[in-house]
Design an enzyme around this catalytic site. Sequence first.
Site, short mmCIF file in Angstrom:
data_model
loop_
_atom_site.label_atom_id
_atom_site.label_comp_id
_atom_site.label_asym_id
_atom_site.label_seq_id
_atom_site.Cartn_x
_atom_site.Cartn_y
_atom_site.Cartn_z
N LYS A 210 0.84 -1.19 0.00
CA LYS A 210 0.00 0.00 0.00
C LYS A 210 0.88 1.25 0.00
O LYS A 210 0.67 2.17 -0.77
CB LYS A 210 -0.91 -0.04 1.24
N GLU A 216 10.45 -4.66 4.63
CA GLU A 216 10.53 -6.06 4.17
C GLU A 216 10.25 -6.15 2.68
O GLU A 216 10.99 -6.79 1.92
CB GLU A 216 9.50 -6.93 4.93
N GLY A 271 -4.89 -2.04 4.92
CA GLY A 271 -4.08 -3.17 4.45
C GLY A 271 -4.75 -4.51 4.71
O GLY A 271 -4.85 -5.36 3.82
N ARG A 272 -5.25 -4.70 5.93
CA ARG A 272 -5.83 -6.01 6.27
C ARG A 272 -7.24 -6.19 5.70
O ARG A 272 -7.85 -7.24 5.89
CB ARG A 272 -5.81 -6.20 7.79
N GLU A 357 -4.89 -6.85 14.58
CA GLU A 357 -4.38 -5.53 14.22
C GLU A 357 -5.55 -4.53 14.27
O GLU A 357 -5.35 -3.34 14.48
CB GLU A 357 -3.73 -5.54 12.83
N HIS A 388 -5.28 -33.45 17.36
CA HIS A 388 -4.17 -34.28 17.84
C HIS A 388 -3.04 -33.40 18.38
O HIS A 388 -1.90 -33.84 18.47
CB HIS A 388 -3.67 -35.17 16.71
N LYS A 508 9.30 -0.70 14.41
CA LYS A 508 9.89 -0.34 13.11
C LYS A 508 10.95 0.75 13.32
O LYS A 508 12.04 0.69 12.75
CB LYS A 508 8.82 0.22 12.15
O1 F6P Z 1 3.19 -2.91 9.72
C1 F6P Z 1 1.83 -3.14 9.61
C2 F6P Z 1 1.33 -2.85 8.23
O2 F6P Z 1 1.22 -1.49 8.05
C3 F6P Z 1 0.00 -3.55 7.97
O3 F6P Z 1 -1.07 -2.86 8.45
C4 F6P Z 1 0.04 -3.69 6.49
O4 F6P Z 1 -0.90 -4.62 6.04
C5 F6P Z 1 1.47 -4.10 6.28
O5 F6P Z 1 2.20 -3.36 7.23
C6 F6P Z 1 2.03 -3.89 4.92
O6 F6P Z 1 1.98 -2.56 4.53
P1 F6P Z 1 2.18 -2.13 3.03
O7 F6P Z 1 1.09 -2.75 2.22
O8 F6P Z 1 2.13 -0.63 3.03
O9 F6P Z 1 3.53 -2.63 2.58
#
Ligand code: F6P
Length: 544
Positions: A210, A216, A271-272, A357, A388, A508
């Site tokens: 987003k 990452e 995002g979620r 979240e 199990h 972060k």
């Molecule tokens: O760190 C949490 C978050 O902001 C989530 O809410 C989001 O889904 C994820 O990181 C990834 O964010 P982006 O889509 O901006 O890379």
Amino acid sequence: MTTNIPQLTQLAAWQALEAHYSKIRELHLRKLFADDPQRGIRMTVEAAGIYLDYSKHRITDETLRLLLQLTEESGLRARIDAMFQGEKINVTEKRAVLHVALRTPKGQSIVVDGEDVVPQVHTVLDKMADFSTRVRSGVWKGHTGKPIRNIINIGIGGSDLGPVMAYEALRQYSQRDLTFRFISNIDGTDFAEATRDLDAAETLFIISSKTFTTLETMTNAHTARDWTLKTLKEAAAVARHFVAVSTNAGEVGRFGIDTANMFEFWDWVGGRYSMNSAIGLSTRIAIGPDNFRALLDGAHQMDEHFRTAPFERNLPVLMGLLGIWYNNFFGAETLAVLPYEQYLKRFPAYLQQLTMESNGKRIMLDGTEVKYQTGPIYWGEPGTNGQHSFYQLIHQGTKLIPCDFIGFVQSLNSLGRHHDLLMANMLAQAEALAFGKTPQEALAESIPAWLVPHRCFEGNRPSSVILLERLTPAALGKLVALYEHSVFTQGAIWSIDSFDQWGVELGKALAARIIPELEKGSNCQLMHDSSTNTLIERYNRSSE
Ligand code: F6P
């Protein structure tokens, strides 16, 4: 932010629920069922193709009446209307919350800041349909002219969990000659293992973010570009092997992806809550435009049900209220999600972000601290595997863990008796949890007296059974929307902002400070606490 919010614990309904809880807390499901032979028929709701049996909950008609009264006193209806009307209910980020617009049919309208967002949604959907058809048919070629055979989504959180979950859930509908992989972790192992057997000339990366700034995702995206160019050599290859899904055209361009190959979404999609947006591009390539449309239609049906059904017959509202009943009155800290469907193996992980979240908050909309528990811990595994492993604790442990069992009447892979055995297990677990086994029943089975305490099950452990006909794209859309709106219901009653996620920021920022301290040759003076300093020193010594 000054918002007039109800003082939840002062509401008449809340106080009545507290008094009611102290009266019925010991009431056993055995008695509730014995007293009302119709209970398992009465306490069910069916809507949009989802059958919810909530009879095995520790509730009476009075509990339900009071929970429904709580929705009135806490203003749930107004909050639902505000979301659907595009009001900026994500108050800390000053944003509308409109994942429902992503599945709104053409021709309807939802206005944000004076602009109808539904046509924008459909423009992007059409662009996704066109692109996915070209990839699926082999018309979209890689840089060397080979067709694309491998699609790798790079993203994390909501830009990963929805796509992975949906791909796994709908594998049966996927184009089987294409390979789909998902890279999320900054741990290089994730990238290395996902790409080790792939040919870069046949591989398309979808960089999903987003913000297009997430550490990452951007680290993995740069590694993907290096990996691609190592084989394909020419920078022009990026245009054929990389597309982006983002709200941030500037960063997409700076990365080197032509913004013509960018699929847009908007800040009013959390995002979620984004798997129905362009973030679903990998899903769309996997299952094709018609199945993707069915996924959206399923979600839309649940949206309409949530928006219009009376609360006493409203699936997400009922599920949300039951969650509040256990979380706030019984003190239950967790909820287990147990899909009896192997294709839903990533559904619990997906729900963890969606629920935790969203509702893992301690500050209310007016900036003051809550005086009650908010979001429970969601966890789970598919049945029968979990049986199990951890079911022992749910049956005989000291903790109360409400469970959501999710099952389908028809299997997508009918193999001999497998499906009957699977479903028999699901129904048996819900029955065992509710009714248990008494000492008398154990003795009647000739269990020696000394062993009876170990062999008894107190029962009275609540669960919902959520039953659908068949795991189709539409069914998945409905299930996802069901949980989204149940999370909404709870967040609205708790007066928290279910749509921000400030709790992820501190870690972060601290990581950004530590990164240079771990770099080779760094001789930064460490200014952390003694534990962090020592750990950094030890890491640096060992990695030299
Ligand atoms: O760190 C949490 C978050 O902001 C989530 O809410 C989001 O889904 C994820 O990181 C990834 O964010 P982006 O889509 O901006 O890379």
